[in-house]
Motif scaffolding. Structure first.
Motif, PDB file in Angstrom:
ATOM      1  N   LEU A  85       0.819  -1.210   0.000  1.00 32.28           N
ATOM      2  CA  LEU A  85       0.000   0.000   0.000  1.00 32.28           C
ATOM      3  C   LEU A  85       0.854   1.263   0.000  1.00 32.28           C
ATOM      4  CD1 LEU A  85      -2.596  -1.266   2.606  1.00 32.28           C
ATOM      5  CD2 LEU A  85      -2.872  -1.158   0.115  1.00 32.28           C
ATOM      6  N   ARG A 112       3.612  -0.390   4.362  1.00 35.35           N
ATOM      7  CA  ARG A 112       2.231  -0.724   4.709  1.00 35.35           C
ATOM      8  C   ARG A 112       1.742  -1.696   3.644  1.00 35.35           C
ATOM      9  NH1 ARG A 112      -2.060   0.688   7.699  1.00 35.35           N
ATOM     10  NH2 ARG A 112      -4.081   1.015   6.702  1.00 35.35           N
ATOM     11  N   GLN A 114      -0.969  -5.437   2.741  1.00 35.87           N
ATOM     12  CA  GLN A 114      -2.071  -6.333   3.103  1.00 35.87           C
ATOM     13  C   GLN A 114      -1.971  -7.573   2.233  1.00 35.87           C
ATOM     14  OE1 GLN A 114      -5.788  -4.343   2.406  1.00 35.87           O
ATOM     15  NE2 GLN A 114      -5.689  -4.591   0.192  1.00 35.87           N
ATOM     16  N   PRO A 126      -4.605  -4.489   6.530  1.00 33.37           N
ATOM     17  CA  PRO A 126      -3.536  -3.510   6.303  1.00 33.37           C
ATOM     18  C   PRO A 126      -2.651  -3.354   7.551  1.00 33.37           C
ATOM     19  CG  PRO A 126      -5.551  -2.728   5.329  1.00 33.37           C
ATOM     20  CD  PRO A 126      -5.911  -3.984   6.094  1.00 33.37           C
ATOM     21  N   THR A 127      -1.372  -3.587   7.357  1.00 36.51           N
ATOM     22  CA  THR A 127      -0.397  -3.617   8.446  1.00 36.51           C
ATOM     23  C   THR A 127       0.748  -2.683   8.111  1.00 36.51           C
ATOM     24  OG1 THR A 127      -0.959  -5.925   8.872  1.00 36.51           O
ATOM     25  CG2 THR A 127       1.144  -5.144   9.754  1.00 36.51           C
ATOM     26  N   THR A 128       1.196  -1.942   9.110  1.00 34.71           N
ATOM     27  CA  THR A 128       2.326  -1.024   8.930  1.00 34.71           C
ATOM     28  C   THR A 128       3.504  -1.539   9.740  1.00 34.71           C
ATOM     29  OG1 THR A 128       0.819   0.834   8.634  1.00 34.71           O
ATOM     30  CG2 THR A 128       3.109   1.355   9.201  1.00 34.71           C
TER      31      THR A 128
END
Length: 182
Positions: A85, A112, A114, A126-128
């Protein structure tokens, strides 16, 4: 002297040497050292989407080199769709010298992402992930510090890719696309 010991003395020394080597091998084997193994991903095919750049290139190379998972271009043909992302680098001054010039920077690399099924079912929301390194700075070594920053960013990207692959590898089984994510 060893040459006057005869056959029995030489055999004893050879036996002791062999025992010493066996003990050394047992100690090294027991320390837990092992070569990096390939990452086991639960899916045979993956599509990589999102902005290109050094992080995506590194991820693509690592998936091809260390997993049995194939990368496909069409997300509809993949079991999982990885979407980057955003990928951003930042440099923030954290300390100044007596003259008011920057003496230290915090270098940040943030990704970021997913992971979804082709139909949109979410496997990883969604992971940062952020990695930070500190770098001292001197105006008398501007070129050297720029090269150091490039090396630090490269190392941080590698670490981010390791973390992403760890999360992808932590999926024990992909739920069917109609089942809720766990």
């Amino acid at each position: 002297m060893w040459w006057s010991e005869g056959i029995a003395g030489r055999a004893r020394r050879a036996c002791l040497r062999g025992a010493g080597i066996a003990v050394l091998a047992a100690l090294l084997g027991g320390c837990g050292f092992q070569l990096r193994e390939s990452t086991n991903l639960e899916f045979d095919t993956i599509a990589l989407q999102g902005q290109g750049g050094p992080l995506m290139d590194l991820l693509r190379r690592r998936i091809l080199a260390t997993t049995a998972t194939r990368i496909v271009a069409d997300p509809k043909q993949a079991q999982a769709v990885f979407t980057l992302l955003s990928d951003a680098s930042a440099q923030t001054p954290t300390a100044f010298n007596a003259g008011g010039t920057v003496a230290q920077y915090a270098l940040n690399e943030t990704a970021r992402f997913q992971l979804t099924a082709p139909d949109g079912h979410v496997y990883i929301a969604p992971t940062t992930i952020t990695r930070t390194s500190m770098m001292s700075y001197s105006t008398s070594a501007t070129l050297a510090k720029a090269n150091e920053a490039d090396l630090l960013y490269t190392g941080m990207r590698r670490d981010l890719v390791d973390r992403i692959l760890f999360q992808l590898g932590a999926l024990h089984a992909l739920a069917p696309a109609s089942a809720p994510a766990r």
